[in-house]
Design a protein around this motif. Sequence first.
Motif, PDB file in Angstrom:
ATOM      1  N   GLY A 153      24.604  26.251 -35.214  1.00 14.25           N
ATOM      2  CA  GLY A 153      24.434  24.836 -34.917  1.00 14.25           C
ATOM      3  C   GLY A 153      24.850  24.475 -33.505  1.00 14.25           C
ATOM      4  N   LEU A 154      24.996  25.456 -32.632  1.00 15.97           N
ATOM      5  CA  LEU A 154      25.368  25.191 -31.251  1.00 15.97           C
ATOM      6  C   LEU A 154      24.112  25.068 -30.402  1.00 15.97           C
ATOM      7  CD1 LEU A 154      28.272  27.764 -30.871  1.00 15.97           C
ATOM      8  CD2 LEU A 154      28.463  25.306 -31.236  1.00 15.97           C
ATOM      9  N   PRO A 155      24.054  24.150 -29.452  1.00 17.30           N
ATOM     10  CA  PRO A 155      22.868  24.036 -28.618  1.00 17.30           C
ATOM     11  C   PRO A 155      22.757  25.237 -27.684  1.00 17.30           C
ATOM     12  CG  PRO A 155      24.555  22.540 -27.848  1.00 17.30           C
ATOM     13  CD  PRO A 155      25.058  23.152 -29.127  1.00 17.30           C
ATOM     14  N   GLU A 156      21.525  25.675 -27.442  1.00 16.01           N
ATOM     15  CA  GLU A 156      21.301  26.798 -26.539  1.00 16.01           C
ATOM     16  C   GLU A 156      21.389  26.300 -25.103  1.00 16.01           C
ATOM     17  OE1 GLU A 156      18.252  30.517 -26.056  1.00 16.01           O
ATOM     18  OE2 GLU A 156      17.738  28.861 -27.358  1.00 16.01           O
ATOM     19  N   GLN A 157      22.067  27.037 -24.255  1.00 22.55           N
ATOM     20  CA  GLN A 157      22.286  26.650 -22.875  1.00 22.55           C
ATOM     21  C   GLN A 157      21.248  27.302 -21.968  1.00 22.55           C
ATOM     22  OE1 GLN A 157      24.717  24.412 -22.062  1.00 22.55           O
ATOM     23  NE2 GLN A 157      25.080  24.281 -24.246  1.00 22.55           N
ATOM     24  N   HIS A 158      21.085  26.739 -20.789  1.00 21.69           N
ATOM     25  CA  HIS A 158      20.186  27.322 -19.796  1.00 21.69           C
ATOM     26  C   HIS A 158      20.827  28.550 -19.164  1.00 21.69           C
ATOM     27  CE1 HIS A 158      17.447  23.984 -20.071  1.00 21.69           C
ATOM     28  NE2 HIS A 158      18.417  23.129 -19.830  1.00 21.69           N
ATOM     29  N   LEU A 159      19.982  29.377 -18.557  1.00 23.95           N
ATOM     30  CA  LEU A 159      20.478  30.554 -17.857  1.00 23.95           C
ATOM     31  C   LEU A 159      21.174  30.127 -16.571  1.00 23.95           C
ATOM     32  CD1 LEU A 159      17.388  32.931 -18.197  1.00 23.95           C
ATOM     33  CD2 LEU A 159      19.507  32.993 -19.514  1.00 23.95           C
ATOM     34  N   LEU A 160      22.251  30.794 -16.250  1.00 21.74           N
ATOM     35  CA  LEU A 160      22.943  30.535 -14.994  1.00 21.74           C
ATOM     36  C   LEU A 160      22.077  31.025 -13.834  1.00 21.74           C
ATOM     37  CD1 LEU A 160      26.554  31.644 -15.943  1.00 21.74           C
ATOM     38  CD2 LEU A 160      25.704  29.323 -15.658  1.00 21.74           C
ATOM     39  N   PRO A 161      22.224  30.423 -12.648  1.00 17.80           N
ATOM     40  CA  PRO A 161      21.430  30.880 -11.502  1.00 17.80           C
ATOM     41  C   PRO A 161      21.601  32.362 -11.211  1.00 17.80           C
ATOM     42  CG  PRO A 161      22.474  28.788 -10.993  1.00 17.80           C
ATOM     43  CD  PRO A 161      23.006  29.228 -12.325  1.00 17.80           C
ATOM     44  N   ASP A 162      22.802  32.906 -11.378  1.00 15.41           N
ATOM     45  CA  ASP A 162      23.023  34.334 -11.146  1.00 15.41           C
ATOM     46  C   ASP A 162      22.250  35.181 -12.155  1.00 15.41           C
ATOM     47  OD1 ASP A 162      24.672  33.738  -9.059  1.00 15.41           O
ATOM     48  OD2 ASP A 162      26.530  33.996 -10.198  1.00 15.41           O
ATOM     49  N   ALA A 163      22.144  34.696 -13.392  1.00 13.02           N
ATOM     50  CA  ALA A 163      21.397  35.427 -14.408  1.00 13.02           C
ATOM     51  C   ALA A 163      19.905  35.411 -14.101  1.00 13.02           C
ATOM     52  CB  ALA A 163      21.670  34.837 -15.789  1.00 13.02           C
ATOM     53  N   VAL A 164      19.407  34.287 -13.584  1.00 14.84           N
ATOM     54  CA  VAL A 164      17.995  34.203 -13.209  1.00 14.84           C
ATOM     55  C   VAL A 164      17.705  35.188 -12.080  1.00 14.84           C
ATOM     56  CG1 VAL A 164      16.211  32.701 -12.235  1.00 14.84           C
ATOM     57  CG2 VAL A 164      17.742  31.825 -14.001  1.00 14.84           C
ATOM     58  N   VAL A 165      18.573  35.248 -11.079  1.00 18.96           N
ATOM     59  CA  VAL A 165      18.392  36.180  -9.960  1.00 18.96           C
ATOM     60  C   VAL A 165      18.435  37.620 -10.454  1.00 18.96           C
ATOM     61  CG1 VAL A 165      19.407  37.005  -7.802  1.00 18.96           C
ATOM     62  CG2 VAL A 165      19.258  34.557  -8.250  1.00 18.96           C
ATOM     63  N   ALA A 166      19.394  37.930 -11.319  1.00 24.05           N
ATOM     64  CA  ALA A 166      19.504  39.289 -11.847  1.00 24.05           C
ATOM     65  C   ALA A 166      18.287  39.633 -12.702  1.00 24.05           C
ATOM     66  CB  ALA A 166      20.788  39.434 -12.668  1.00 24.05           C
ATOM     67  N   PHE A 167      17.750  38.660 -13.444  1.00 24.85           N
ATOM     68  CA  PHE A 167      16.547  38.896 -14.255  1.00 24.85           C
ATOM     69  C   PHE A 167      15.356  39.220 -13.362  1.00 24.85           C
ATOM     70  CE2 PHE A 167      12.666  37.299 -16.274  1.00 24.85           C
ATOM     71  CZ  PHE A 167      12.689  37.996 -17.464  1.00 24.85           C
ATOM     72  N   VAL A 168      15.162  38.419 -12.305  1.00 21.97           N
ATOM     73  CA  VAL A 168      14.031  38.635 -11.401  1.00 21.97           C
ATOM     74  C   VAL A 168      14.180  39.951 -10.654  1.00 21.97           C
ATOM     75  CG1 VAL A 168      12.898  37.733  -9.322  1.00 21.97           C
ATOM     76  CG2 VAL A 168      13.493  36.187 -11.191  1.00 21.97           C
ATOM     77  N   ASP A 169      15.394  40.303 -10.266  1.00 25.31           N
ATOM     78  CA  ASP A 169      15.622  41.546  -9.516  1.00 25.31           C
ATOM     79  C   ASP A 169      15.669  42.776 -10.406  1.00 25.31           C
ATOM     80  OD1 ASP A 169      15.666  40.123  -7.182  1.00 25.31           O
ATOM     81  OD2 ASP A 169      17.851  40.036  -7.044  1.00 25.31           O
ATOM     82  N   GLY A 170      15.610  42.592 -11.738  1.00 27.21           N
ATOM     83  CA  GLY A 170      15.646  43.722 -12.654  1.00 27.21           C
ATOM     84  C   GLY A 170      17.000  44.376 -12.758  1.00 27.21           C
ATOM     85  N   GLU A 171      18.062  43.606 -12.621  1.00 25.02           N
ATOM     86  CA  GLU A 171      19.415  44.146 -12.634  1.00 25.02           C
ATOM     87  C   GLU A 171      20.137  43.947 -13.957  1.00 25.02           C
ATOM     88  OE1 GLU A 171      21.271  42.202  -9.354  1.00 25.02           O
ATOM     89  OE2 GLU A 171      20.181  43.371  -7.862  1.00 25.02           O
ATOM     90  N   LEU A 172      19.475  43.374 -14.961  1.00 25.44           N
ATOM     91  CA  LEU A 172      20.104  43.151 -16.255  1.00 25.44           C
ATOM     92  C   LEU A 172      19.961  44.386 -17.126  1.00 25.44           C
ATOM     93  CD1 LEU A 172      18.898  39.532 -17.098  1.00 25.44           C
ATOM     94  CD2 LEU A 172      21.122  40.217 -16.231  1.00 25.44           C
ATOM     95  N   SER A 173      20.909  44.544 -18.055  1.00 25.63           N
ATOM     96  CA  SER A 173      20.781  45.623 -19.035  1.00 25.63           C
ATOM     97  C   SER A 173      19.596  45.310 -19.948  1.00 25.63           C
ATOM     98  CB  SER A 173      22.069  45.759 -19.841  1.00 25.63           C
ATOM     99  OG  SER A 173      22.243  44.602 -20.653  1.00 25.63           O
ATOM    100  N   SER A 174      19.167  46.268 -20.731  1.00 27.06           N
ATOM    101  CA  SER A 174      17.978  46.052 -21.564  1.00 27.06           C
ATOM    102  C   SER A 174      18.207  44.950 -22.591  1.00 27.06           C
ATOM    103  CB  SER A 174      17.580  47.358 -22.257  1.00 27.06           C
ATOM    104  OG  SER A 174      18.627  47.812 -23.089  1.00 27.06           O
ATOM    105  N   VAL A 175      19.390  44.891 -23.185  1.00 25.78           N
ATOM    106  CA  VAL A 175      19.686  43.852 -24.172  1.00 25.78           C
ATOM    107  C   VAL A 175      19.722  42.482 -23.504  1.00 25.78           C
ATOM    108  CG1 VAL A 175      21.413  43.019 -25.812  1.00 25.78           C
ATOM    109  CG2 VAL A 175      20.938  45.458 -25.650  1.00 25.78           C
ATOM    110  N   ALA A 176      20.390  42.379 -22.364  1.00 20.10           N
ATOM    111  CA  ALA A 176      20.463  41.104 -21.648  1.00 20.10           C
ATOM    112  C   ALA A 176      19.086  40.688 -21.148  1.00 20.10           C
ATOM    113  CB  ALA A 176      21.445  41.217 -20.490  1.00 20.10           C
ATOM    114  N   HIS A 177      18.280  41.647 -20.730  1.00 15.13           N
ATOM    115  CA  HIS A 177      16.927  41.342 -20.255  1.00 15.13           C
ATOM    116  C   HIS A 177      16.072  40.782 -21.399  1.00 15.13           C
ATOM    117  CE1 HIS A 177      12.783  42.017 -18.915  1.00 15.13           C
ATOM    118  NE2 HIS A 177      13.282  41.848 -17.692  1.00 15.13           N
TER     119      HIS A 177
END
Length: 176
Positions: free
Chosen positions: A8-32
């Motif tokens: 029942g918790l609201p889902e939060q937006h991605l942090l700017p650092d997470a967006v950058v890491a996602f675009v750069d392909g630096e996240l682990s497979s689970v986080a991606h």
Amino acid sequence: MTDLRGWGLPEQHLLPDAVVAFVDGELSSVAHERASAHIQRCGFCAFETYTQQQARSAVRTAAAPTASASLLDRLGAIPQEVDLPSAPDGLAITEDGQFVAVQRTDKPAFGSGPVLGSSRPLGSNGWFSGRRARQGAGVVVSGMLLGALAFTSTDTDAPASPSVPQNARAVFATTP
């Protein structure tokens, strides 16, 4: 935009650092996978990801910046020509470039004072006991009493404020 998840918790937006890491392909497979699932549901984060991808491609296709030779010469001369401030008190730099604390010999080392609890209790002797303490307390109490009386007294005996004549005007002088 914020849907309720498992507890029942609201889902939060991605942090700017997470967006950058996602675009750069630096996240682990689970986080991606989690970020990808969130971006598919959240329009705000999808837009942030799109703008980050645009910025990344613009930086990658941009030409390398160049600097004039005179600018590079002036920058290279800074260590020889500029007077740098001295090191802060108590700090020094070793030969390998690390900051170290310098202990002064004219002051005792930290922790070399008396053991905690070995001195006399506060108020057992000195200024906080005896006649001076009683006088100080009397001054404080009388000051509080006078302050309270000043705020609670009525101004029935106060003279009336002078009336301003109706024909009085303010004149402002200006200088050219």
